[in-house]
Write an enzyme that holds these catalytic residues in place. Sequence first.
Site, PDB file in Angstrom:
ATOM      1  N   ARG A 193       0.845  -1.198   0.000  1.00  0.00           N
ATOM      2  CA  ARG A 193       0.000   0.000   0.000  1.00  0.00           C
ATOM      3  C   ARG A 193       0.871   1.235   0.000  1.00  0.00           C
ATOM      4  O   ARG A 193       1.825   1.319   0.760  1.00  0.00           O
ATOM      5  CB  ARG A 193      -0.799   0.066   1.284  1.00  0.00           C
TER       6      ARG A 193
ATOM      7  N   ARG B 206      -4.002   6.260   5.395  1.00  0.00           N
ATOM      8  CA  ARG B 206      -4.353   7.312   6.350  1.00  0.00           C
ATOM      9  C   ARG B 206      -3.176   8.136   6.840  1.00  0.00           C
ATOM     10  O   ARG B 206      -3.341   9.191   7.414  1.00  0.00           O
ATOM     11  CB  ARG B 206      -5.086   6.703   7.545  1.00  0.00           C
TER      12      ARG B 206
ATOM     13  N   ARG C 107     -10.943  10.817   2.087  1.00  0.00           N
ATOM     14  CA  ARG C 107     -11.747   9.905   2.923  1.00  0.00           C
ATOM     15  C   ARG C 107     -12.808  10.640   3.750  1.00  0.00           C
ATOM     16  O   ARG C 107     -13.721  10.003   4.273  1.00  0.00           O
ATOM     17  CB  ARG C 107     -10.832   9.071   3.828  1.00  0.00           C
TER      18      ARG C 107
ATOM     19  N   ASP D 108      -8.778  -2.903  -2.790  1.00  0.00           N
ATOM     20  CA  ASP D 108      -8.429  -3.732  -1.638  1.00  0.00           C
ATOM     21  C   ASP D 108      -8.463  -5.197  -2.036  1.00  0.00           C
ATOM     22  O   ASP D 108      -9.234  -5.576  -2.926  1.00  0.00           O
ATOM     23  CB  ASP D 108      -9.390  -3.495  -0.463  1.00  0.00           C
TER      24      ASP D 108
ATOM     25  N   TYR E 120     -10.027 -14.692   5.484  1.00  0.00           N
ATOM     26  CA  TYR E 120     -11.008 -13.659   5.860  1.00  0.00           C
ATOM     27  C   TYR E 120     -12.433 -14.214   5.796  1.00  0.00           C
ATOM     28  O   TYR E 120     -13.266 -13.909   6.654  1.00  0.00           O
ATOM     29  CB  TYR E 120     -10.879 -12.425   4.965  1.00  0.00           C
TER      30      TYR E 120
HETATM   31  O1  CP3 Z   1      -1.622   2.551  -2.475  1.00  0.00           O
HETATM   32  C1  CP3 Z   1      -2.749   2.072  -2.604  1.00  0.00           C
HETATM   33  O2  CP3 Z   1      -3.609   2.601  -3.310  1.00  0.00           O
HETATM   34  C2  CP3 Z   1      -2.990   0.836  -1.792  1.00  0.00           C
HETATM   35  C3  CP3 Z   1      -4.188   0.042  -2.090  1.00  0.00           C
HETATM   36  C4  CP3 Z   1      -4.334  -1.105  -1.113  1.00  0.00           C
HETATM   37  C5  CP3 Z   1      -5.252  -1.124  -0.018  1.00  0.00           C
HETATM   38  N1  CP3 Z   1      -5.246  -2.382   0.511  1.00  0.00           N
HETATM   39  C6  CP3 Z   1      -6.102  -0.002   0.427  1.00  0.00           C
HETATM   40  C7  CP3 Z   1      -6.506   0.032   1.864  1.00  0.00           C
HETATM   41  C8  CP3 Z   1      -3.701  -2.351  -1.150  1.00  0.00           C
HETATM   42  C9  CP3 Z   1      -2.573  -2.830  -2.064  1.00  0.00           C
HETATM   43  C10 CP3 Z   1      -4.304  -3.153  -0.124  1.00  0.00           C
HETATM   44  C11 CP3 Z   1      -3.956  -4.555   0.118  1.00  0.00           C
HETATM   45  C12 CP3 Z   1      -4.500  -5.237   1.301  1.00  0.00           C
HETATM   46  N2  CP3 Z   1      -5.696  -5.061   1.955  1.00  0.00           N
HETATM   47  C13 CP3 Z   1      -3.847  -6.314   1.918  1.00  0.00           C
HETATM   48  C14 CP3 Z   1      -2.561  -6.931   1.409  1.00  0.00           C
HETATM   49  C15 CP3 Z   1      -1.398  -6.111   1.839  1.00  0.00           C
HETATM   50  C16 CP3 Z   1      -1.056  -6.427   3.229  1.00  0.00           C
HETATM   51  O3  CP3 Z   1      -1.091  -5.463   4.020  1.00  0.00           O
HETATM   52  O4  CP3 Z   1      -0.745  -7.565   3.489  1.00  0.00           O
HETATM   53  C17 CP3 Z   1      -4.641  -6.746   3.007  1.00  0.00           C
HETATM   54  C18 CP3 Z   1      -4.322  -7.861   3.977  1.00  0.00           C
HETATM   55  C19 CP3 Z   1      -5.812  -5.954   3.011  1.00  0.00           C
HETATM   56  C20 CP3 Z   1      -6.986  -6.080   3.915  1.00  0.00           C
HETATM   57  C21 CP3 Z   1      -7.196  -4.840   4.659  1.00  0.00           C
HETATM   58  N3  CP3 Z   1      -7.680  -3.671   4.112  1.00  0.00           N
HETATM   59  C22 CP3 Z   1      -6.973  -4.615   6.044  1.00  0.00           C
HETATM   60  C23 CP3 Z   1      -6.418  -5.643   7.010  1.00  0.00           C
HETATM   61  C24 CP3 Z   1      -7.339  -3.296   6.301  1.00  0.00           C
HETATM   62  C25 CP3 Z   1      -7.421  -2.629   7.635  1.00  0.00           C
HETATM   63  C26 CP3 Z   1      -6.085  -2.297   8.149  1.00  0.00           C
HETATM   64  C27 CP3 Z   1      -5.947  -0.846   8.228  1.00  0.00           C
HETATM   65  O5  CP3 Z   1      -4.827  -0.354   7.973  1.00  0.00           O
HETATM   66  O6  CP3 Z   1      -6.939  -0.178   8.558  1.00  0.00           O
HETATM   67  C28 CP3 Z   1      -7.736  -2.699   5.089  1.00  0.00           C
HETATM   68  C29 CP3 Z   1      -8.170  -1.313   4.875  1.00  0.00           C
HETATM   69  C30 CP3 Z   1      -7.434  -0.523   3.832  1.00  0.00           C
HETATM   70  N4  CP3 Z   1      -7.141  -0.969   2.564  1.00  0.00           N
HETATM   71  C31 CP3 Z   1      -7.006   0.817   3.957  1.00  0.00           C
HETATM   72  C32 CP3 Z   1      -6.440   1.177   2.727  1.00  0.00           C
HETATM   73  C33 CP3 Z   1      -5.897   2.515   2.331  1.00  0.00           C
HETATM   74  C34 CP3 Z   1      -7.236   1.716   5.175  1.00  0.00           C
HETATM   75  C35 CP3 Z   1      -8.706   1.956   5.263  1.00  0.00           C
HETATM   76  C36 CP3 Z   1      -9.168   3.386   5.537  1.00  0.00           C
HETATM   77  O7  CP3 Z   1      -8.964   4.292   4.705  1.00  0.00           O
HETATM   78  O8  CP3 Z   1      -9.829   3.555   6.554  1.00  0.00           O
END
Ligand code: CP3
Length: 321
Positions: free
Chosen positions: A2, A6, A15, A51, A128
């Site tokens: 990512r 945030r 957001r 995601d 999940y």
């Molecule tokens: O740069 C980008 O545009 C990144 C895009 C991206 C997101 N998720 C956006 C996201 C990518 C490549 C992911 C991958 C993802 N999502 C993974 C694999 C990478 C890793 O970390 O192993 C996984 C396991 C997920 C599942 C996921 N999505 C979780 C566990 C969470 C919550 C954790 C957190 O940091 O809150 C998310 C939410 C998420 N996906 C956010 C973003 C930017 C944060 C959500 C928010 O904006 O509130």
Amino acid sequence: MRQAGRYMAEYRAVREKFGFLELCHHPDAAAEVTITAVERLGVDAAIIFADILLVLEPMDVGLEFSPGDGPLLRRPVRTPADVARLAAYDTNDALAFVYEAVRRARQGLSGRVPLIGFSGAPFTLASYLIEGSGSRHYVQTKAFMYEHPGAWHDLLALLARLVNSYLSAQIAAGADAVQLFDSWVGCLSPDDYRAFVLPHSRAALDGLSSRVPVIHFGTGTGGLLGLMREAGGDVIGVDWRIALDAAWSVIGPDRAVQGNLDPVVLLAPPAEIRRQAAAVLARAARRPGHIFNLGHGILPETPVDHVRALVDAVHELSQSA
Ligand code: CP3
């Protein structure tokens, strides 16, 4: 990994207008977030804002992202009957908004940097579906796998078909590379990986490598790298729990390697960030096929300036002799 998130003020501003899933469903906004991250950080590649769990949303499992708690599935898969009820769906229709974001992001980037598409891998998606959220020990996932091997293989085969067509459509929409995130597969023993996961990850990646480079990533996979290579991928992504050169010698010289700085290092002072980046580059030793990256995603408490400092350090250190 990512890059938008945030920790970035520009992302937090977007957001305020959209919920997380809502943002993913708006191709213009998703493309804007993708491009803003590239411009703000100065990185050499974009990753589409989406995601890994989007591929589960059309399965009617009640996917939600609650602020603070991360992903939550209201109707998790707990029995073989639950698996039988899960329907395959047409990824072309249900996930069309992702392909549209890919097209718009690619257009907006106008060739400045390549764009990476991605999906979760069958195992991590199944974890999940079964746990209903993130997990520490994956007890329910593994219990399901051992108790109901038939339903497990049906579930992973279904996920592999969906992931394969989803990635294929992202490539058709213009993704220059794709990454398969098997983020949590490191919880498995090598024997279990081979028996319960490898054929399905291979099926998820089937045929993609001949079209664009494929990156295959997981964390805690020091004991699984040879098997992940067997499953597929032109590039194997590694986290920081193994030294890059040790990982590469298992993966083999005919594959590229992506990694592997600990994302927590980004909380350290810039001099330490630079020292640690240099250490990763020293282990890569200028062999062709090293993609410098974090070993996992950026944490919300990371200062953006530190990420910028890392990017600058890597550019500088990998240019000088
Ligand atoms: O740069 C980008 O545009 C990144 C895009 C991206 C997101 N998720 C956006 C996201 C990518 C490549 C992911 C991958 C993802 N999502 C993974 C694999 C990478 C890793 O970390 O192993 C996984 C396991 C997920 C599942 C996921 N999505 C979780 C566990 C969470 C919550 C954790 C957190 O940091 O809150 C998310 C939410 C998420 N996906 C956010 C973003 C930017 C944060 C959500 C928010 O904006 O509130």
